[in-house]
Scaffold this motif. Sequence first.
Motif, PDB file in Angstrom:
ATOM      1  N   GLY A   1       2.927   4.946   6.804  1.00 56.12           N
ATOM      2  CA  GLY A   1       1.482   4.716   6.690  1.00 56.12           C
ATOM      3  C   GLY A   1       1.245   3.272   6.284  1.00 56.12           C
ATOM      4  O   GLY A   1       1.890   2.354   6.804  1.00 56.12           O
TER       5      GLY A   1
ATOM      6  N   PHE B   1       0.946   1.497  -3.069  1.00 53.90           N
ATOM      7  CA  PHE B   1       2.374   1.135  -3.112  1.00 53.90           C
ATOM      8  C   PHE B   1       3.187   2.350  -2.664  1.00 53.90           C
ATOM      9  O   PHE B   1       3.005   3.450  -3.192  1.00 53.90           O
ATOM     10  N   ASN B   2       4.078   2.142  -1.713  1.00 54.31           N
ATOM     11  CA  ASN B   2       4.974   3.220  -1.301  1.00 54.31           C
ATOM     12  C   ASN B   2       6.118   3.355  -2.294  1.00 54.31           C
ATOM     13  O   ASN B   2       6.263   2.532  -3.206  1.00 54.31           O
ATOM     14  N   SER B   3       6.922   4.398  -2.081  1.00 52.86           N
ATOM     15  CA  SER B   3       8.019   4.688  -3.006  1.00 52.86           C
ATOM     16  C   SER B   3       9.349   4.176  -2.469  1.00 52.86           C
ATOM     17  O   SER B   3       9.571   4.148  -1.258  1.00 52.86           O
TER      18      SER B   3
END
Length: 302
Positions: free
Chosen positions: A16, A112-114
């Motif tokens: 995403g 923020f992605n992981s």
Amino acid sequence: MPPGQSFEMQDIPGKGKGMIATKAILAGELILFEAPLFTLPSSCSNSDVLAELVKLAESEQREFFSLSNCHRGRLSPPIGICRTNGLPCGDQSTLSGETAERFGLFLLGSRFNSSCVPNVNNYWDDSQQKISFRALRDVDAGEELCICYTELFSPRMELQRKGKLAFGFNCMCTACTLPQTAQKASDERRANIQRLYGEIAECGNNPSLGVRKAKMIIKQLKEEGILEASGAIFYYDGFQFCASVSDRKNAKQWVKKALDAECLGRGPETPGAQMYRKYLEDPKRHRSFGLLPRQTLTGPET
Ligand SMILES: C[S@@+](CC[C@H](N)C(=O)[O-])C[C@H]1O[C@@H](n2cnc3c(N)ncnc32)[C@H](O)[C@@H]1O
């Protein structure tokens, strides 16, 4: 994005949207300090979320509904969006059993992605009621900025399972997309880290073994690229082992490392940083100082 910001939101293949560094960022740099749209107890219901949403301006409501929702079709959108994007407003760790009582929704921070090798740490600053995001290491322009949604000391299968269960995704971070042999080595290290984490807690009466285990765990965390994300607690373990045998000199070296790690990931004014500073000034102020017979142990590797 506000001017002067060192990142921008971009589409990330397979994830995403996400945050990309637009310039070089130094380790410890504050990347973002953001107030929540709202915070709620972790056990909140859909109607609790609706009650918060009606208090927001229309533009904020629109932004809220544009956030990602991995529970689409299973939960009502308000609670689905909260479960996908909520960040802990307090300490949280599956291993220590700590759970934040509240979570917050952040229009930027929730993008923020992981990663299982995060380069950014998120920390809820209770005194300012804002969340901070700090670089855990030097980051180049163009790199994705990632926090970690779960804990780090588990082998891949477990991390994947937890990520999938809680956030509905197969993790596509750099660690989870390593070639098979590198992934196997990484899994072995994380399994060792998890085992040592349990063992170190049993070393209260054997501080010399405790210090050796703290060093082993720190070495493996370093090799795994996650020392900065979690090192402070093990440096503090080293401090406590040395303090318990009145080894003032080495205790100070360990707690200095804990302080540096805390400042890097969370900032210099946290309650943790203040506590480490107090013990650095005088290790005797720790309640376990001198509890065991005097002994000289060793300090952390430099
Ligand atoms: C809090 S949002 C992060 C921002 C989100 N990517 C977006 O577009 O707004 C969490 C969602 O991002 C995606 N995501 C985050 N980290 C990921 C990762 N390591 N691998 C794959 N997808 C990830 C998943 O869809 C997850 O449910």
